[in-house]
Design a protein around this motif. Structure first.
Motif, short mmCIF file in Angstrom:
data_model
loop_
_atom_site.label_atom_id
_atom_site.label_comp_id
_atom_site.label_asym_id
_atom_site.label_seq_id
_atom_site.Cartn_x
_atom_site.Cartn_y
_atom_site.Cartn_z
N CYS A 183 1.02 -1.41 0.61
CA CYS A 183 -0.12 -0.29 0.18
C CYS A 183 0.52 1.19 0.08
N LEU A 184 0.45 2.85 0.19
CA LEU A 184 1.31 3.84 0.05
C LEU A 184 0.95 4.37 1.82
N ASP A 185 1.53 5.01 2.02
CA ASP A 185 1.19 5.58 3.69
C ASP A 185 1.00 6.66 3.32
N ASP A 186 0.55 7.65 4.36
CA ASP A 186 -0.43 8.50 3.95
C ASP A 186 0.79 9.78 3.77
N GLU A 187 1.84 9.20 3.19
CA GLU A 187 3.02 11.26 2.49
C GLU A 187 2.73 10.11 1.23
N GLY A 188 2.58 9.15 0.90
CA GLY A 188 2.58 8.66 -0.51
C GLY A 188 4.13 7.26 -0.83
N HIS A 189 4.46 7.03 0.54
CA HIS A 189 5.89 6.70 -0.19
C HIS A 189 5.21 5.08 0.39
N ILE A 190 5.96 4.19 -0.33
CA ILE A 190 5.70 2.58 -0.80
C ILE A 190 5.45 1.98 0.62
N SER A 191 4.28 1.40 0.94
CA SER A 191 4.22 0.43 2.91
C SER A 191 3.65 -0.49 2.34
N ASN A 192 3.07 -1.16 3.37
CA ASN A 192 2.46 -2.18 4.01
C ASN A 192 2.05 -2.79 5.08
N LEU A 193 0.55 -3.40 4.66
CA LEU A 193 -0.14 -3.76 5.51
C LEU A 193 0.01 -4.55 6.91
N GLN A 194 2.06 -4.67 7.26
CA GLN A 194 2.46 -6.21 7.62
C GLN A 194 2.41 -7.30 7.19
N ARG A 195 3.54 -8.32 7.98
CA ARG A 195 3.90 -9.07 7.31
C ARG A 195 1.80 -10.36 7.38
N GLY A 196 1.80 -11.08 6.70
CA GLY A 196 0.58 -11.78 7.03
C GLY A 196 -1.10 -10.80 5.76
N GLY A 197 -0.45 -9.40 5.52
CA GLY A 197 -1.37 -8.47 5.10
C GLY A 197 -2.14 -9.27 4.45
N SER A 198 -2.15 -9.60 3.51
CA SER A 198 -2.98 -10.19 1.98
C SER A 198 -4.32 -10.49 2.60
N ASP A 199 -4.25 -11.28 3.56
CA ASP A 199 -5.95 -11.20 4.03
C ASP A 199 -6.03 -10.07 3.72
N TYR A 200 -5.38 -9.15 5.13
CA TYR A 200 -5.99 -8.21 5.48
C TYR A 200 -6.64 -6.81 3.92
N THR A 201 -5.54 -6.92 2.99
CA THR A 201 -5.78 -6.15 1.62
C THR A 201 -7.59 -6.73 0.96
N ALA A 202 -7.80 -8.56 1.27
CA ALA A 202 -8.84 -9.05 1.02
C ALA A 202 -9.80 -8.12 1.05
N THR A 203 -9.96 -8.45 2.70
CA THR A 203 -11.10 -8.46 4.00
C THR A 203 -11.48 -6.00 3.62
N ILE A 204 -10.63 -5.72 3.32
CA ILE A 204 -10.56 -3.90 2.78
C ILE A 204 -11.26 -3.46 1.65
N ILE A 205 -10.75 -4.95 0.53
CA ILE A 205 -11.45 -4.54 -0.54
C ILE A 205 -12.68 -5.14 -0.03
N GLY A 206 -12.98 -5.92 0.27
CA GLY A 206 -14.11 -6.67 0.34
C GLY A 206 -15.55 -5.38 0.97
N ALA A 207 -14.84 -4.50 2.24
CA ALA A 207 -15.45 -3.63 2.55
C ALA A 207 -15.79 -2.76 1.79
N ALA A 208 -14.91 -2.35 0.72
CA ALA A 208 -14.98 -0.98 0.22
C ALA A 208 -15.60 -1.92 -0.83
N ILE A 209 -15.53 -2.54 -1.63
CA ILE A 209 -17.03 -2.95 -2.65
C ILE A 209 -18.31 -3.72 -2.00
N LYS A 210 -18.27 -3.23 -0.91
CA LYS A 210 -19.01 -4.03 0.15
C LYS A 210 -19.75 -5.78 -1.17
N ALA A 211 -18.57 -6.52 -0.65
CA ALA A 211 -18.50 -7.83 -1.84
C ALA A 211 -19.83 -8.47 -1.05
N GLU A 212 -20.29 -10.12 -1.82
CA GLU A 212 -21.19 -10.97 -1.30
C GLU A 212 -20.09 -12.05 -0.33
#
Ligand code: ADP
Ligand code: ASP
Ligand code: MG
Length: 440
Positions: A183-212
């Protein structure tokens, strides 16, 4: 639309990528979140550490080996000469960038840039593989929509708006692939959601698009009732409530990033945990419904530090705890467990980055004792604190030295603090006796 996340093992070999292709190719449009191939992020962490320590030759050696491994994988994955060539050029450009990082002054941004390359590689490779197999796929670059704020929390409004934008501008596809973790951080630098963070990416997107539904595909058939890395005879749990799953993830069940459930809980978007290598196994469904009584699962979190804060003047001294908590707040350190007595308060932290300064501040108001290398063992189940068999827990653990107990903070959780050297024994003992005593 559904969001499906595939972890490191699921994209870690050509054979497993074939399994992923079968799972996702069902004629429905979907978002597919990918982790780095298994082992890659660990390698990148180790390369970053070498650079930081000035061991540049070691870093370059590791980069060369990894580069070669990726080329070998591509030769098995892509028989199409054009695609094979294109992906190899992409891989080489990534490794050039990584080699350049070895010449630069090491910083957090350089480290984050190094760590991000695993997901960029896996998504590019997998997208080309789907193209070779005649599946309409495209990449939604995570760095164009995934962003955290100054408190390292996902910036949901920004993500929602930018994800929609990126999706609107993408080539019409069956499968929209994106990178987990980065991800990017608040200043636009490359960052991440911490180790194992792909699970978090999935639920963040799920919430953003109100996934089924959000599906997390991994190398095991769902959440087990104990940590299978340390305990024999564990079994998969078919249903968990959001609350139960959140407690288990937060308290160390490695199958889920600690924050996985947070984004989807509010809208009750179900999360299904599935095994890429055994797609027919039921797995675990995390939803708003609750089921069963008594202890359903056990997890453990390591690297915990316990701090005992003792003050003769604590008794009846209102405001004492406020002073204590303010110190932890000032140094942005969250507290996991807490117990109090008349003269002392014991609490635990897992982030000891600011421990020395916190202790120095605490010593101004109280006397302090510190125990490192502790583990929190967390017992989770619907209304577990009220269950008639829960008292047996103390009989089972009579030989284990328990440093702290937290009971009743939530009705779904009982936490014990023990020395980490007793962890495996404790988990196995609980496993052997507990699951026979309770009604599930
Ligand atoms: P991925 O790369 O797919 O994200 P992880 O390695 O992060 O996979 O998570 C899956 C692993 O989590 C399993 O292989 C297992 O060893 C470990 N694990 C720890 N606790 C549990 C649990 N309670 N249930 C299932 N798996 C667990
Ligand atoms: N590749 C990252 C890691 O190993 C993110 C993930 O796998 O979820 O931590
Ligand atoms: Mg994981």
């Amino acid at each position: 639309m559904k969001v499906l996340k595939f972890g490191g093992t699921s994209v870690g070999s050509v054979e497993n990528m074939g399994n992923v292709k079968h799972i996702i190719n069902d004629g429905h449009k979907k978002v597919v979140v990918l982790s780095a191939m298994s082992g890659t992020t660990n390698q990148l962490v180790s390369i970053a550490q070498d650079i930081d320590a000035g061991k540049l030759n070691d870093a370059i050696d590791k980069l060369n080996k990894l580069h070669e491994t990726y080329f070998n994988t591509i030769d098995t994955l892509l028989s199409d000469a054009l695609l094979n060539n294109d992906v190899k050029n992409y891989i080489s450009s990534i490794f050039e960038l990584l080699v350049e990082c070895t010449y630069k002054d090491f910083s957090e941004t350089i480290e984050n840039q190094i760590l991000a390359q695993g997901e960029l590689l896996s998504t590019y490779m997998f997208n080309s593989y789907l193209k070779q197999e005649g599946i309409r796929a495209s990449i939604l670059p995570a760095l164009n929509f995934m962003r955290i704020d100054a408190f390292k929390e996902p910036d949901i409004e920004y993500i929602k708006e930018h994800f929609e934008n990126v999706l609107d501008n993408a080539e019409d596809s069956e499968i929209y692939i994106t990178q987990g973790f980065i991800c990017l951080d608040d200043e636009g630098h490359i960052s991440n959601l911490q180790r194992g963070g792909s699970d978090y990416t999935a639920t963040i997107i799920g919430a953003a698009i109100k996934a089924e539904e959000v599906q997390i595909w991994t190398d095991i058939d769902g959440m087990h009732n104990n940590d299978p890395r340390y305990v024999e005879n564990t079994s998969a749990i078919s249903n968990l409530s959001f609350e139960e799953a959140a407690e288990l993830a937060y308290f160390g069940a490695k199958i889920l990033h600690p924050q996985t459930v947070t984004p989807v809980r509010k809208d009750s978007i179900p999360v299904r945990l599935k095994n890429t290598m055994k797609p027919d196994a039921h797995g675990t469904l995390i939803s708003k419904s609750t089921s069963g009584n008594g202890i359903k699962a056990i997890a453990a979190k390591d690297n915990i530090t316990a701090i005992k804060i003792k003050s003769a003047r604590m008794l009846q001294a209102h405001g004492f705890l406020k002073k204590v908590f303010e110190i932890f707040e000032t140094y942005q350190t969250s507290i996991d467990m807490i117990t109090t007595s008349e003269v002392a308060v014991s609490l635990t932290i897992d982030d000891d980055k600011n421990l020395d300064i916190i202790l120095a501040e605490l010593e101004k108001i109280a006397s302090i004792e510190v125990d490192k290398n502790q583990s929190i063992v967390c017992l989770v189940g619907h209304s577990v604190v009220n269950h008639q068999d829960t008292y047996k827990l103390f009989q089972i653990l009579q030989d284990v030295k328990i440093r702290m107990i937290s009971y009743g903070g939530s009705k779904n959780n009982i936490s014990l603090l023990i020395d980490s050297k007793d962890k495996i024994n404790t988990l196995q003992k609980l496993n052997d006796y507990l699951f026979e005593l309770v009604t599930l």
